[in-house]
Enzyme design. Sequence first.
Site, PDB file in Angstrom:
ATOM      1  N   LYS A 137       0.796  -1.035   0.202  1.00 52.24           N
ATOM      2  CA  LYS A 137      -0.079   0.013   0.132  1.00 52.24           C
ATOM      3  C   LYS A 137       0.786   1.175   0.152  1.00 52.24           C
ATOM      4  O   LYS A 137       1.802   1.325   0.733  1.00 52.24           O
ATOM      5  CB  LYS A 137      -0.923   0.110   1.311  1.00 52.24           C
ATOM      6  CG  LYS A 137      -1.698   1.163   1.435  1.00 52.24           C
ATOM      7  CD  LYS A 137      -3.303   0.872   1.069  1.00 52.24           C
ATOM      8  CE  LYS A 137      -3.746   2.103   0.859  1.00 52.24           C
ATOM      9  NZ  LYS A 137      -3.557   2.931  -0.125  1.00 52.24           N
ATOM     10  N   LYS A 186       5.598   2.395   8.294  1.00 52.01           N
ATOM     11  CA  LYS A 186       4.569   3.024   8.886  1.00 52.01           C
ATOM     12  C   LYS A 186       3.432   2.255   9.024  1.00 52.01           C
ATOM     13  O   LYS A 186       2.848   2.464  10.000  1.00 52.01           O
ATOM     14  CB  LYS A 186       4.280   4.122   7.484  1.00 52.01           C
ATOM     15  CG  LYS A 186       3.132   5.133   7.859  1.00 52.01           C
ATOM     16  CD  LYS A 186       3.070   6.104   6.461  1.00 52.01           C
ATOM     17  CE  LYS A 186       4.228   6.728   5.889  1.00 52.01           C
ATOM     18  NZ  LYS A 186       4.021   7.666   4.697  1.00 52.01           N
ATOM     19  N   LYS A 239       5.065   1.979  -3.476  1.00 50.35           N
ATOM     20  CA  LYS A 239       5.052   3.489  -3.735  1.00 50.35           C
ATOM     21  C   LYS A 239       5.141   3.437  -5.050  1.00 50.35           C
ATOM     22  O   LYS A 239       5.882   2.629  -5.580  1.00 50.35           O
ATOM     23  CB  LYS A 239       5.965   3.948  -2.830  1.00 50.35           C
ATOM     24  CG  LYS A 239       5.865   5.809  -2.909  1.00 50.35           C
ATOM     25  CD  LYS A 239       4.962   6.136  -2.143  1.00 50.35           C
ATOM     26  CE  LYS A 239       4.949   7.333  -1.410  1.00 50.35           C
ATOM     27  NZ  LYS A 239       4.314   7.461  -0.161  1.00 50.35           N
ATOM     28  N   THR A 265      -4.242  12.859   6.818  1.00 45.63           N
ATOM     29  CA  THR A 265      -2.433  12.881   7.048  1.00 45.63           C
ATOM     30  C   THR A 265      -2.312  14.141   7.995  1.00 45.63           C
ATOM     31  O   THR A 265      -1.546  13.776   9.078  1.00 45.63           O
ATOM     32  CB  THR A 265      -1.806  13.117   5.649  1.00 45.63           C
ATOM     33  OG1 THR A 265      -2.217  12.083   4.756  1.00 45.63           O
ATOM     34  CG2 THR A 265      -0.093  13.262   5.988  1.00 45.63           C
ATOM     35  N   ASN A 303      -1.490  19.237   0.673  1.00 49.10           N
ATOM     36  CA  ASN A 303      -2.459  18.575   1.433  1.00 49.10           C
ATOM     37  C   ASN A 303      -2.000  18.495   2.842  1.00 49.10           C
ATOM     38  O   ASN A 303      -2.747  18.918   3.700  1.00 49.10           O
ATOM     39  CB  ASN A 303      -2.967  17.213   0.776  1.00 49.10           C
ATOM     40  CG  ASN A 303      -3.742  16.292   1.860  1.00 49.10           C
ATOM     41  OD1 ASN A 303      -3.276  15.755   2.800  1.00 49.10           O
ATOM     42  ND2 ASN A 303      -5.198  16.408   1.187  1.00 49.10           N
ATOM     43  N   SER A 352      -6.706   5.749   4.594  1.00 50.71           N
ATOM     44  CA  SER A 352      -6.710   4.697   3.296  1.00 50.71           C
ATOM     45  C   SER A 352      -7.304   3.370   3.670  1.00 50.71           C
ATOM     46  O   SER A 352      -7.973   2.544   2.964  1.00 50.71           O
ATOM     47  CB  SER A 352      -5.400   4.561   2.631  1.00 50.71           C
ATOM     48  OG  SER A 352      -5.305   6.032   1.879  1.00 50.71           O
TER      49      SER A 352
HETATM   50  N1  GLU Z   1       1.127   8.822   0.065  1.00 46.22           N
HETATM   51  C1  GLU Z   1       0.866   8.801   1.671  1.00 46.22           C
HETATM   52  C2  GLU Z   1       1.748   8.537   2.445  1.00 46.22           C
HETATM   53  O1  GLU Z   1       3.139   8.546   2.078  1.00 46.22           O
HETATM   54  C3  GLU Z   1      -0.658   7.754   1.869  1.00 46.22           C
HETATM   55  C4  GLU Z   1      -0.374   6.591   1.410  1.00 46.22           C
HETATM   56  C5  GLU Z   1      -1.616   5.846   1.432  1.00 46.22           C
HETATM   57  O2  GLU Z   1      -2.601   6.364   2.011  1.00 46.22           O
HETATM   58  O3  GLU Z   1      -1.661   4.634   0.817  1.00 46.22           O
HETATM   59  O4  GLU Z   1       1.782   7.719   3.519  1.00 46.22           O
END
Ligand code: GLU
Length: 422
Positions: free
Chosen positions: A78, A102, A114, A198, A229, A356
């Site tokens: 994810k 994370k 990613k 976030t 954001n 998410s």
């Molecule tokens: N891009 C965000 C992050 O770096 C969200 C990733 C997501 O929601 O999967 O955590």
Amino acid sequence: MVMIKNRVELETINPYVTAQRQVEAAARKLGIEEHVIEILKRPMRVLTVNFPVKMDDGTIQVFEGYRSQHNDVVGPTKGGIRFHPDVTLDEVKALSMWMSFKCGVVGLPYGGGKGGVICDPRKLSKSELERVSRGFIEAISQIIGPEKDIPAPDVYTNPQVMAWMMDSFSKLNGSYSPAVITGKPLILGGSEGRNEATARGCVITICEAMKQLNLPLEGATVAIQGFGNAGRISANLLAELGCKIVAVSDSKGAIYDPEGLDLAKVEQLKDEATILDYGTSYQIDPSSLLELNVDVLVPAALENVITQANADRIQAKIIAEAANGPTTPEADEILKANGVLVIPDILANAGGVTVSYFEWVQNLMNYYWSEEEVNEKLSTIMVRSYHEVSKLAEEYDTDLRTAAYMISILRIKKAMKLRGWI
Ligand code: GLU
């Protein structure tokens, strides 16, 4: 004795190397076996794609993009998709690693992934942006899916981009597949609270840290680097709590008012043209924003902004990393020695992927929660995770970053053991 002439030259600025060093530091503290460290230091799968896009002027441009999947032992991978001219493969690999750790810190049943496309969305028309978004998702469609790898927004991508990507994947798949991607608009299966998540998560960690340090929120001064954001919404939420936002910046420059900025005005200027229209007398060198005498500094832009070149000049009491990878390992050492409390990215910005996860769960159930329910669940997870990390940091006499990695590493190791990978 070897004299180090230019320490700055020796600094880690490749985010992939940074991520590997962070994993190693935490793993060694736990006495984790070498082979486990070797697995965790690399993504399990990386795909590079080059795809043609028809531009508005009739020419064809080939775009390069990447999707990195770090580790899927506890669930599908994810993580977001970034559109930026400076995207590199090593950066995307690092970002996928950070996603694994994370998800581990907050206990989500995901590994890290990613994606990134080298492009400048600020220079693309809306229809070109749509074709780049669809082109990329088609190019990586074989390796993503609701049970495989679930993308989301990241730097310079947004709910509209997610909608196009979901649409392309659903058409390729022959069925409506909202759970393939998160951060979608509400009408297409997005979650209440995702857009703010976030920032909301980051602000929750700041509140917990302030309580620990006995610092009042009311009147606390805050500098925010980045007005996308995470930065923009963090500014608003912190202002609502009584903090004084004294400085903000975006890719064009920075503004500072020690008396506190008029946030509504800053937002209006950002939407109309540029925050710099706030007034010439308020403009400061963007790099000096990081060094202001504030209570809280929120880096909410890109990697490698707090380095050994400026770490010693940071005066903030708390750094809350809304961005991924803003601090280099060398800078971390300096900040620790100077008593600055760093709330690491993998904890501070985990609110985004947490909601998410809620979005994905709601998509799979096809049953949707209210904003209050989402925010309450997010708050429970963020507060619990902050204190788990903080407690472990105390137990091991280490910093919050190392402790956060330790929690994740133990979790991933346990799952790998149970699945017979190690
Ligand atoms: N891009 C965000 C992050 O770096 C969200 C990733 C997501 O929601 O999967 O955590």
